[in-house]
Design an enzyme around this catalytic site. Structure first.
Site, PDB file in Angstrom:
ATOM      1  N   ARG A 154      46.351  28.663  51.167  1.00 17.65           N
ATOM      2  CA  ARG A 154      47.078  29.943  51.142  1.00 17.65           C
ATOM      3  C   ARG A 154      48.057  30.032  52.310  1.00 17.65           C
ATOM      4  NH1 ARG A 154      44.719  34.524  48.728  1.00 17.65           N
ATOM      5  NH2 ARG A 154      45.100  35.825  50.543  1.00 17.65           N
ATOM      6  N   ARG A 192      54.822  24.970  58.323  1.00 19.28           N
ATOM      7  CA  ARG A 192      56.246  24.644  58.214  1.00 19.28           C
ATOM      8  C   ARG A 192      56.816  24.156  59.536  1.00 19.28           C
ATOM      9  NH1 ARG A 192      56.695  30.672  58.042  1.00 19.28           N
ATOM     10  NH2 ARG A 192      56.367  30.829  55.800  1.00 19.28           N
ATOM     11  N   ARG A 202      31.589  37.924  49.585  1.00 19.45           N
ATOM     12  CA  ARG A 202      31.615  38.068  51.035  1.00 19.45           C
ATOM     13  C   ARG A 202      32.009  39.513  51.293  1.00 19.45           C
ATOM     14  NH1 ARG A 202      29.094  36.132  55.158  1.00 19.45           N
ATOM     15  NH2 ARG A 202      30.391  36.026  57.019  1.00 19.45           N
ATOM     16  N   ARG A 224      39.638  39.946  63.087  1.00 20.23           N
ATOM     17  CA  ARG A 224      40.979  40.432  63.432  1.00 20.23           C
ATOM     18  C   ARG A 224      40.950  41.884  63.867  1.00 20.23           C
ATOM     19  NH1 ARG A 224      43.493  39.084  57.365  1.00 20.23           N
ATOM     20  NH2 ARG A 224      41.852  40.101  56.199  1.00 20.23           N
ATOM     21  N   GLU A 282      37.673  43.993  62.234  1.00 20.97           N
ATOM     22  CA  GLU A 282      37.133  43.551  60.946  1.00 20.97           C
ATOM     23  C   GLU A 282      36.025  42.527  61.179  1.00 20.97           C
ATOM     24  OE1 GLU A 282      40.438  43.113  58.157  1.00 20.97           O
ATOM     25  OE2 GLU A 282      39.362  41.427  57.298  1.00 20.97           O
ATOM     26  N   TYR A 294      40.080  35.156  43.649  1.00 20.35           N
ATOM     27  CA  TYR A 294      40.664  35.553  44.936  1.00 20.35           C
ATOM     28  C   TYR A 294      42.137  35.913  44.703  1.00 20.35           C
ATOM     29  CZ  TYR A 294      41.204  34.829  50.088  1.00 20.35           C
ATOM     30  OH  TYR A 294      41.427  34.955  51.441  1.00 20.35           O
ATOM     31  N   ASP A 311      45.631  38.060  44.921  1.00 24.73           N
ATOM     32  CA  ASP A 311      46.411  38.992  45.722  1.00 24.73           C
ATOM     33  C   ASP A 311      46.968  40.099  44.819  1.00 24.73           C
ATOM     34  OD1 ASP A 311      46.132  38.059  48.314  1.00 24.73           O
ATOM     35  OD2 ASP A 311      47.668  36.525  48.051  1.00 24.73           O
TER      36      ASP A 311
END
Ligand code: FAD
Ligand code: UDP
Length: 372
Positions: free
Chosen positions: A178, A182, A255, A286, A306, A354, A356
């Site tokens: 995911r 770069r 989860r 996070r 979190e 999963y 988005d």
């Protein structure tokens, strides 16, 4: 069944007022169908719901950044609400050292002092060459073969094992794919062409989708499914697929997360919407500072830590655990679902995927086009 009981009040009963249910209802209404949308929570919107605190839209179920490469999906949401120009650029904090994410030339410079793409590629090559990973079998192998050991140990292993509560060697490789890698100085977390946050928060998007549609909150389908079923010709089910079939083959695993939010008497706590804690000892993954999603100028700020958790009944099932055992179990439930004639299954929980937000919208639009 007697003929008078066939008179149904609605064309569709939609179980779950998340993005899938809301898009499906919107499409059904456009085609002249009647819908009742129910949700067991005390609000609409599912996991994209925002709570207003100190005039800040707090992403109550975790940070949500909309991104897509599909112009049709981008146009679809922009026809409903305005989006801002937010670009997600999280920072990683590894034992007090800060690094840019996703893995890009800024990260490579911060880690190794390399300044050109060639130097960065050579450094990674050097780290992975003796490992000989040709076909990565798990997340650890996939991550090391993409970015080398240094990044794996500082920015991936700790975060991933906290997030999933499992060894990176026991996790599927796709999870780490995911994240972009770069060789340009570009901190944009996503490669997609379009990105942003609805101006005024996600509730505006849900309100626009559900405009003119009957909704009821605090209603659990399973507390009275016979009565709910009697109301509509077709059920659109976006809850847990294993629960729909009475856990006949056993429970799917998820989860979960615990969110700990605080209002602080400062206008800017961390200078960024998302800071990931990638070491293995900090118990949270996070800290989100919500105002930065909308460039907020409020006097106070709201932050959320979190904490990943093992899921058990009574906790929110946030992420499907797409390992082999659970995927195989899901297939058994999907086979049962395929045999249902007047139930449409969709969304992250019913498809155990999963997904988005943009993928959920695409999936709901496809199901609406196929079935309505
Ligand atoms: P949900 O939003 O889960 O909606 C399902 C609804 O069904 C819920 O409201 C639930 O209460 C209701 N329901 C379940 N069972 C019953 C029942 N028995 N009776 C009545 N109601 C029931 N996507 C992105 O694109 N970008 C991101 O940055 C992003 N960040 C995320 C962060 C986190 C922490 C999480 C968990 C997800 C994130 N996502 C993100 C994914 C996004 O949340 C999902 O793609 C999307 O919200 C799924 O929509 P849904 O309708 O399938 O499910
Ligand atoms: N990840 C990581 N370090 C980070 C951020 C993410 O190792 O700083 C890994 C982790 O395994 C996570 C996956 O990348 O589960 C996908 O990250 P993403 O931010 O997409 O997760 P989500 O928003 O779905 O929680």
């Amino acid at each position: 069944m007697k003929s008078q009981t066939n008179k149904k009040q609605f064309d569709y009963l939609i179980v779950g007022a998340g993005l899938f249910g809301s898009v499906f209802a919107h499409e059904a209404k456009k085609k002249g169908k009647t819908c009742l949308v129910i949700d067991k929570r005390n609000h609409l919107g599912g996991n994209v719901y925002c709570e207003s605190i100190e005039d800040i839209n707090v992403h109550k179920y975790g940070a949500h950044i909309f991104h897509t490469n599909d112009k049709k999906i981008w146009d679809y949401v922009n026809n409903l609400v305005e989006f801002n120009h937010y670009i997600n650029s999280p920072i990683a904090n590894y034992n007090g050292e800060l690094y840019n994410l996703p893995f890009n030339m800024n990260t490579f410079y911060q880690l190794w002092g390399v300044k050109t793409p060639e130097e960065a590629k050579n450094k990674i090559q050097e780290e992975i060459k003796e490992l000989n990973i040709s076909n990565p079998k798990n997340l650890e192998e996939q991550a090391i073969s993409l970015v080398g050991k240094d990044i794996y140990f500082k920015l991936i292993k700790g975060y991933t094992e906290k997030q999933w509560g499992r060894k990176a060697t026991d996790l599927p490789a796709f999870i780490i794919k995911r994240l972009p890698v770069r060789f340009t100085y570009d901190n944009n977390y996503f490669n997609d062409k379009y990105q942003g946050i609805p101006v005024g928060g996600y509730n505006k998007l849900i309100d626009a989708l559900l405009d003119g549609i009957e909704t009821m909150t605090d209603q659990d389908y399973f507390e009275n499914n016979a009565e709910w079923n009697a109301k509509a010709k077709t059920i659109v089910f976006t809850g847990r697929i294993d629960e729909f079939f009475g856990f006949k083959y056993g429970k799917l695993n998820y989860r979960s997360l615990k969110f700990e939010s605080k209002t602080l008497d400062t206008d800017n706590f961390q200078g960024n919407a998302v800071i990931n804690y990638t070491d293995s000892t900090t118990p949270f993954t996070r800290i989100i500072e919500h105002k930065h999603f909308e460039f907020g100028k409020q006097k106070k700020t709201v932050i959320t830590k979190e904490y990943p958790q093992e899921w058990e009944e009574g906790k929110e099932p946030y992420y499907p655990v797409n390992d082999t055992i659970n995927n195989d179990l899901f297939i058994k439930y999907r086979d049962l679902a395929d045999k249902e004639t007047n139930v449409i299954f969709g969304g992250r929980l019913a498809e155990y995927k999963y997904y988005d937000m943009h993928q959920i919208i695409a999936s709901a639009l496809k199901k609406a086009a196929d079935f309505i």
